[in-house]
Design a protein around this motif. Structure first.
Motif, PDB file in Angstrom:
ATOM      1  N   LEU A 112       0.829  -1.213   0.000  1.00 33.61           N
ATOM      2  CA  LEU A 112       0.000   0.000   0.000  1.00 33.61           C
ATOM      3  C   LEU A 112       0.860   1.257   0.000  1.00 33.61           C
ATOM      4  O   LEU A 112       0.348   2.369   0.127  1.00 33.61           O
ATOM      5  CB  LEU A 112      -0.913   0.013   1.230  1.00 33.61           C
ATOM      6  N   GLY A 113       2.157   1.060  -0.171  1.00 32.23           N
ATOM      7  CA  GLY A 113       3.091   2.167  -0.059  1.00 32.23           C
ATOM      8  C   GLY A 113       2.858   3.285  -1.060  1.00 32.23           C
ATOM      9  O   GLY A 113       3.058   4.455  -0.741  1.00 32.23           O
ATOM     10  N   HIS A 114       2.444   2.935  -2.267  1.00 29.94           N
ATOM     11  CA  HIS A 114       2.244   3.970  -3.288  1.00 29.94           C
ATOM     12  C   HIS A 114       1.073   4.873  -2.918  1.00 29.94           C
ATOM     13  O   HIS A 114       1.145   6.100  -3.087  1.00 29.94           O
ATOM     14  CB  HIS A 114       2.016   3.317  -4.649  1.00 29.94           C
ATOM     15  N   TYR A 115      -0.001   4.280  -2.409  1.00 32.43           N
ATOM     16  CA  TYR A 115      -1.146   5.091  -1.995  1.00 32.43           C
ATOM     17  C   TYR A 115      -0.801   5.916  -0.754  1.00 32.43           C
ATOM     18  O   TYR A 115      -1.239   7.068  -0.628  1.00 32.43           O
ATOM     19  CB  TYR A 115      -2.347   4.200  -1.719  1.00 32.43           C
ATOM     20  N   ASN A 116      -0.020   5.332   0.163  1.00 38.39           N
ATOM     21  CA  ASN A 116       0.408   6.101   1.339  1.00 38.39           C
ATOM     22  C   ASN A 116       1.271   7.283   0.933  1.00 38.39           C
ATOM     23  O   ASN A 116       1.166   8.375   1.516  1.00 38.39           O
ATOM     24  CB  ASN A 116       1.184   5.191   2.296  1.00 38.39           C
ATOM     25  N   ARG A 117       2.101   7.077  -0.072  1.00 40.16           N
ATOM     26  CA  ARG A 117       2.971   8.169  -0.541  1.00 40.16           C
ATOM     27  C   ARG A 117       2.145   9.286  -1.179  1.00 40.16           C
ATOM     28  O   ARG A 117       2.388  10.471  -0.914  1.00 40.16           O
ATOM     29  CB  ARG A 117       3.977   7.621  -1.549  1.00 40.16           C
ATOM     30  N   ILE A 118       1.153   8.918  -1.991  1.00 37.06           N
ATOM     31  CA  ILE A 118       0.337   9.925  -2.672  1.00 37.06           C
ATOM     32  C   ILE A 118      -0.543  10.677  -1.687  1.00 37.06           C
ATOM     33  O   ILE A 118      -0.602  11.915  -1.698  1.00 37.06           O
ATOM     34  CB  ILE A 118      -0.520   9.257  -3.762  1.00 37.06           C
ATOM     35  N   LEU A 119      -1.243   9.924  -0.832  1.00 40.65           N
ATOM     36  CA  LEU A 119      -2.196  10.541   0.088  1.00 40.65           C
ATOM     37  C   LEU A 119      -1.523  11.219   1.271  1.00 40.65           C
ATOM     38  O   LEU A 119      -2.160  12.018   1.971  1.00 40.65           O
ATOM     39  CB  LEU A 119      -3.188   9.487   0.590  1.00 40.65           C
ATOM     40  N   GLY A 120      -0.255  10.910   1.509  1.00 40.37           N
ATOM     41  CA  GLY A 120       0.448  11.513   2.639  1.00 40.37           C
ATOM     42  C   GLY A 120       1.366  12.649   2.257  1.00 40.37           C
ATOM     43  O   GLY A 120       2.028  13.223   3.128  1.00 40.37           O
ATOM     44  N   ASP A 121       1.420  12.985   0.995  1.00 41.68           N
ATOM     45  CA  ASP A 121       2.310  14.047   0.513  1.00 41.68           C
ATOM     46  C   ASP A 121       1.470  15.238   0.060  1.00 41.68           C
ATOM     47  O   ASP A 121       0.605  15.108  -0.813  1.00 41.68           O
ATOM     48  CB  ASP A 121       3.160  13.529  -0.647  1.00 41.68           C
ATOM     49  N   GLY A 122       1.722  16.389   0.639  1.00 42.35           N
ATOM     50  CA  GLY A 122       0.970  17.586   0.282  1.00 42.35           C
ATOM     51  C   GLY A 122       1.153  18.011  -1.162  1.00 42.35           C
ATOM     52  O   GLY A 122       0.264  18.644  -1.745  1.00 42.35           O
ATOM     53  N   TYR A 123       2.315  17.659  -1.753  1.00 47.47           N
ATOM     54  CA  TYR A 123       2.548  18.028  -3.153  1.00 47.47           C
ATOM     55  C   TYR A 123       1.531  17.354  -4.064  1.00 47.47           C
ATOM     56  O   TYR A 123       0.934  18.001  -4.934  1.00 47.47           O
ATOM     57  CB  TYR A 123       3.963  17.627  -3.558  1.00 47.47           C
ATOM     58  N   TYR A 124       1.318  16.048  -3.854  1.00 48.37           N
ATOM     59  CA  TYR A 124       0.355  15.327  -4.684  1.00 48.37           C
ATOM     60  C   TYR A 124      -1.067  15.831  -4.449  1.00 48.37           C
ATOM     61  O   TYR A 124      -1.868  15.910  -5.392  1.00 48.37           O
ATOM     62  CB  TYR A 124       0.440  13.823  -4.404  1.00 48.37           C
ATOM     63  N   TRP A 125      -1.383  16.163  -3.200  1.00 47.76           N
ATOM     64  CA  TRP A 125      -2.702  16.720  -2.910  1.00 47.76           C
ATOM     65  C   TRP A 125      -2.914  18.043  -3.653  1.00 47.76           C
ATOM     66  O   TRP A 125      -3.993  18.312  -4.185  1.00 47.76           O
ATOM     67  CB  TRP A 125      -2.868  16.947  -1.401  1.00 47.76           C
ATOM     68  N   GLY A 126      -1.857  18.865  -3.690  1.00 49.78           N
ATOM     69  CA  GLY A 126      -1.964  20.142  -4.394  1.00 49.78           C
ATOM     70  C   GLY A 126      -2.164  19.964  -5.890  1.00 49.78           C
ATOM     71  O   GLY A 126      -2.981  20.666  -6.500  1.00 49.78           O
ATOM     72  N   VAL A 127      -1.428  19.022  -6.478  1.00 52.92           N
ATOM     73  CA  VAL A 127      -1.563  18.778  -7.909  1.00 52.92           C
ATOM     74  C   VAL A 127      -2.944  18.204  -8.223  1.00 52.92           C
ATOM     75  O   VAL A 127      -3.580  18.586  -9.212  1.00 52.92           O
ATOM     76  CB  VAL A 127      -0.455  17.815  -8.396  1.00 52.92           C
ATOM     77  N   LEU A 128      -3.422  17.287  -7.377  1.00 61.24           N
ATOM     78  CA  LEU A 128      -4.748  16.706  -7.575  1.00 61.24           C
ATOM     79  C   LEU A 128      -5.828  17.780  -7.469  1.00 61.24           C
ATOM     80  O   LEU A 128      -6.745  17.840  -8.311  1.00 61.24           O
ATOM     81  CB  LEU A 128      -4.998  15.608  -6.545  1.00 61.24           C
TER      82      LEU A 128
ATOM     83  N   PRO B  42      -2.489  14.353 -14.750  1.00 60.84           N
ATOM     84  CA  PRO B  42      -2.170  13.539 -15.933  1.00 60.84           C
ATOM     85  C   PRO B  42      -0.719  13.666 -16.377  1.00 60.84           C
ATOM     86  O   PRO B  42      -0.108  12.675 -16.799  1.00 60.84           O
ATOM     87  CB  PRO B  42      -3.128  14.079 -17.000  1.00 60.84           C
ATOM     88  N   THR B  43      -0.138  14.866 -16.284  1.00 64.50           N
ATOM     89  CA  THR B  43       1.262  15.031 -16.687  1.00 64.50           C
ATOM     90  C   THR B  43       2.192  14.287 -15.731  1.00 64.50           C
ATOM     91  O   THR B  43       3.196  13.708 -16.161  1.00 64.50           O
ATOM     92  CB  THR B  43       1.639  16.519 -16.736  1.00 64.50           C
ATOM     93  N   LEU B  44       1.860  14.291 -14.432  1.00 66.33           N
ATOM     94  CA  LEU B  44       2.668  13.534 -13.476  1.00 66.33           C
ATOM     95  C   LEU B  44       2.559  12.037 -13.729  1.00 66.33           C
ATOM     96  O   LEU B  44       3.546  11.307 -13.619  1.00 66.33           O
ATOM     97  CB  LEU B  44       2.232  13.855 -12.045  1.00 66.33           C
ATOM     98  N   ILE B  45       1.355  11.590 -14.060  1.00 65.94           N
ATOM     99  CA  ILE B  45       1.149  10.156 -14.317  1.00 65.94           C
ATOM    100  C   ILE B  45       1.986   9.710 -15.509  1.00 65.94           C
ATOM    101  O   ILE B  45       2.690   8.689 -15.452  1.00 65.94           O
ATOM    102  CB  ILE B  45      -0.342   9.870 -14.551  1.00 65.94           C
ATOM    103  N   ILE B  46       1.912  10.454 -16.609  1.00 66.99           N
ATOM    104  CA  ILE B  46       2.695  10.104 -17.791  1.00 66.99           C
ATOM    105  C   ILE B  46       4.183  10.175 -17.492  1.00 66.99           C
ATOM    106  O   ILE B  46       4.974   9.351 -17.978  1.00 66.99           O
ATOM    107  CB  ILE B  46       2.334  11.026 -18.966  1.00 66.99           C
ATOM    108  N   SER B  47       4.601  11.139 -16.675  1.00 67.57           N
ATOM    109  CA  SER B  47       6.003  11.261 -16.306  1.00 67.57           C
ATOM    110  C   SER B  47       6.482  10.032 -15.540  1.00 67.57           C
ATOM    111  O   SER B  47       7.592   9.533 -15.768  1.00 67.57           O
ATOM    112  CB  SER B  47       6.219  12.517 -15.466  1.00 67.57           C
TER     113      SER B  47
END
Length: 285
Positions: A50-66, A238-243
């Motif tokens: 579950l590490g990838h979801y923990n990284r996304i949901l626990g990082d403010g940068y990803y929250w800001g981009v979302l 989407p740009t982060l996903i493709i990256s």
């Protein structure tokens, strides 16, 4: 089972097969990959985490981009609705050659390749481009504006291309409104504003609803336009996903980001549906 029922099932099998192969299987594979560990010799490992979801949901940068992706899509949808409704109204009243010309003008953004269209925007808004030269010539600005690689330009370019997806369903709904309803409201003393608010808008909502959903989903998943016109200055999901998928080859992390974006978009669609359910029921009455 009757022969007609069997015939209908046979007709549906190719469509069901296409949906299964090109939609259900890829989504299932993406969900599975989002829980995989990062691979050392391949794109993903054999273990699950579950590490990838923990990284996304626990990082403010990803929250800001979302949040930026969802808000940008909402702004694009709102602007498309504001611009498209008057266009759809005039289109619903047009007949003959006028209607053909209007349809061609509305569909014109879709007749140009996405790369050509975005490079056109880049040329127009460049520091020494036509827009800045005109503004400088009329004395509106003192020095060129930096419009490229801004969120505003991304929104403007997306509105430009998504307007047809909003105009056409609204136009279809407006054409189905009987003129006798507006005439009856006018005969009872209703003003034009009253007719628009109480008759036309509610009855045209069956066209507004699919237009809003379609434009929102397309805008939140747009990649080429944000990547070219937003650049590195404005990040979108989407740009982060493709990256992650093609740049660093972090397929599990990219898949998890895609799942988070999809679920967030689905949540917005469900919320919009719940908020407008009564209006939809009213338009069907």
């Amino acid at each position: 089972m009757t022969r007609l029922s069997r015939f209908r099932i046979l007709l549906a099998l190719p469509a069901v097969g296409l949906i299964f192969v090109f939609m259900i299987l890829p989504i299932t594979n993406m969900v599975d990959m989002s829980f995989r560990t990062t691979g050392t010799t391949g794109p993903f490992g054999d273990a699950y985490t579950l590490g990838h979801y923990n990284r996304i949901l626990g990082d403010g940068y990803y929250w800001g981009v979302l949040l930026r992706s969802l808000v940008t899509a909402a702004m694009v949808t709102l602007l498309c609705l504001i611009v498209s409704y008057p266009i759809a109204w005039h289109l619903s009243k047009a007949r003959g050659t006028k209607a053909v010309v209007l349809y061609a003008c509305i569909a014109s953004p879709l007749m140009t390749g996405v790369l050509v269209r975005n490079f056109g925007w880049m040329i127009i808004v460049a520091l020494n481009g036509p827009l800045n030269e005109v503004l400088l010539a009329f004395g509106i600005i003192e020095r060129p504006l930096r419009l490229l690689f801004t969120q505003g330009l991304v929104i403007l370019a997306l509105v430009h291309v998504f307007i047809p997806f909003m105009v056409l369903p609204i136009n279809n709904a407006l054409r189905n409104i009987s003129p006798t309803l507006t005439e009856a409201a006018a005969s009872m003393g209703a003003t034009r504003l009253d007719i628009l608010r109480d008759v036309i808008l509610p009855l045209s909502f069956p066209g507004i609803y699919p237009g809003v959903i379609l434009v929102y989903v397309l805008a939140v998943a747009a990649y080429v336009t944000p990547a070219l016109l937003g650049g590195q200055m404005v990040s979108y999901m989407p740009t982060l996903i493709i990256s992650e998928l093609t740049g660093t080859f972090q397929w599990p992390l990219g898949s998890a980001m895609a799942i988070v974006l999809s679920l967030s978009s689905l949540g917005v669609v469900i919320l919009f549906t719940a908020m407008t359910w009564k209006m939809m029921e009213r338009s069907r009455a």
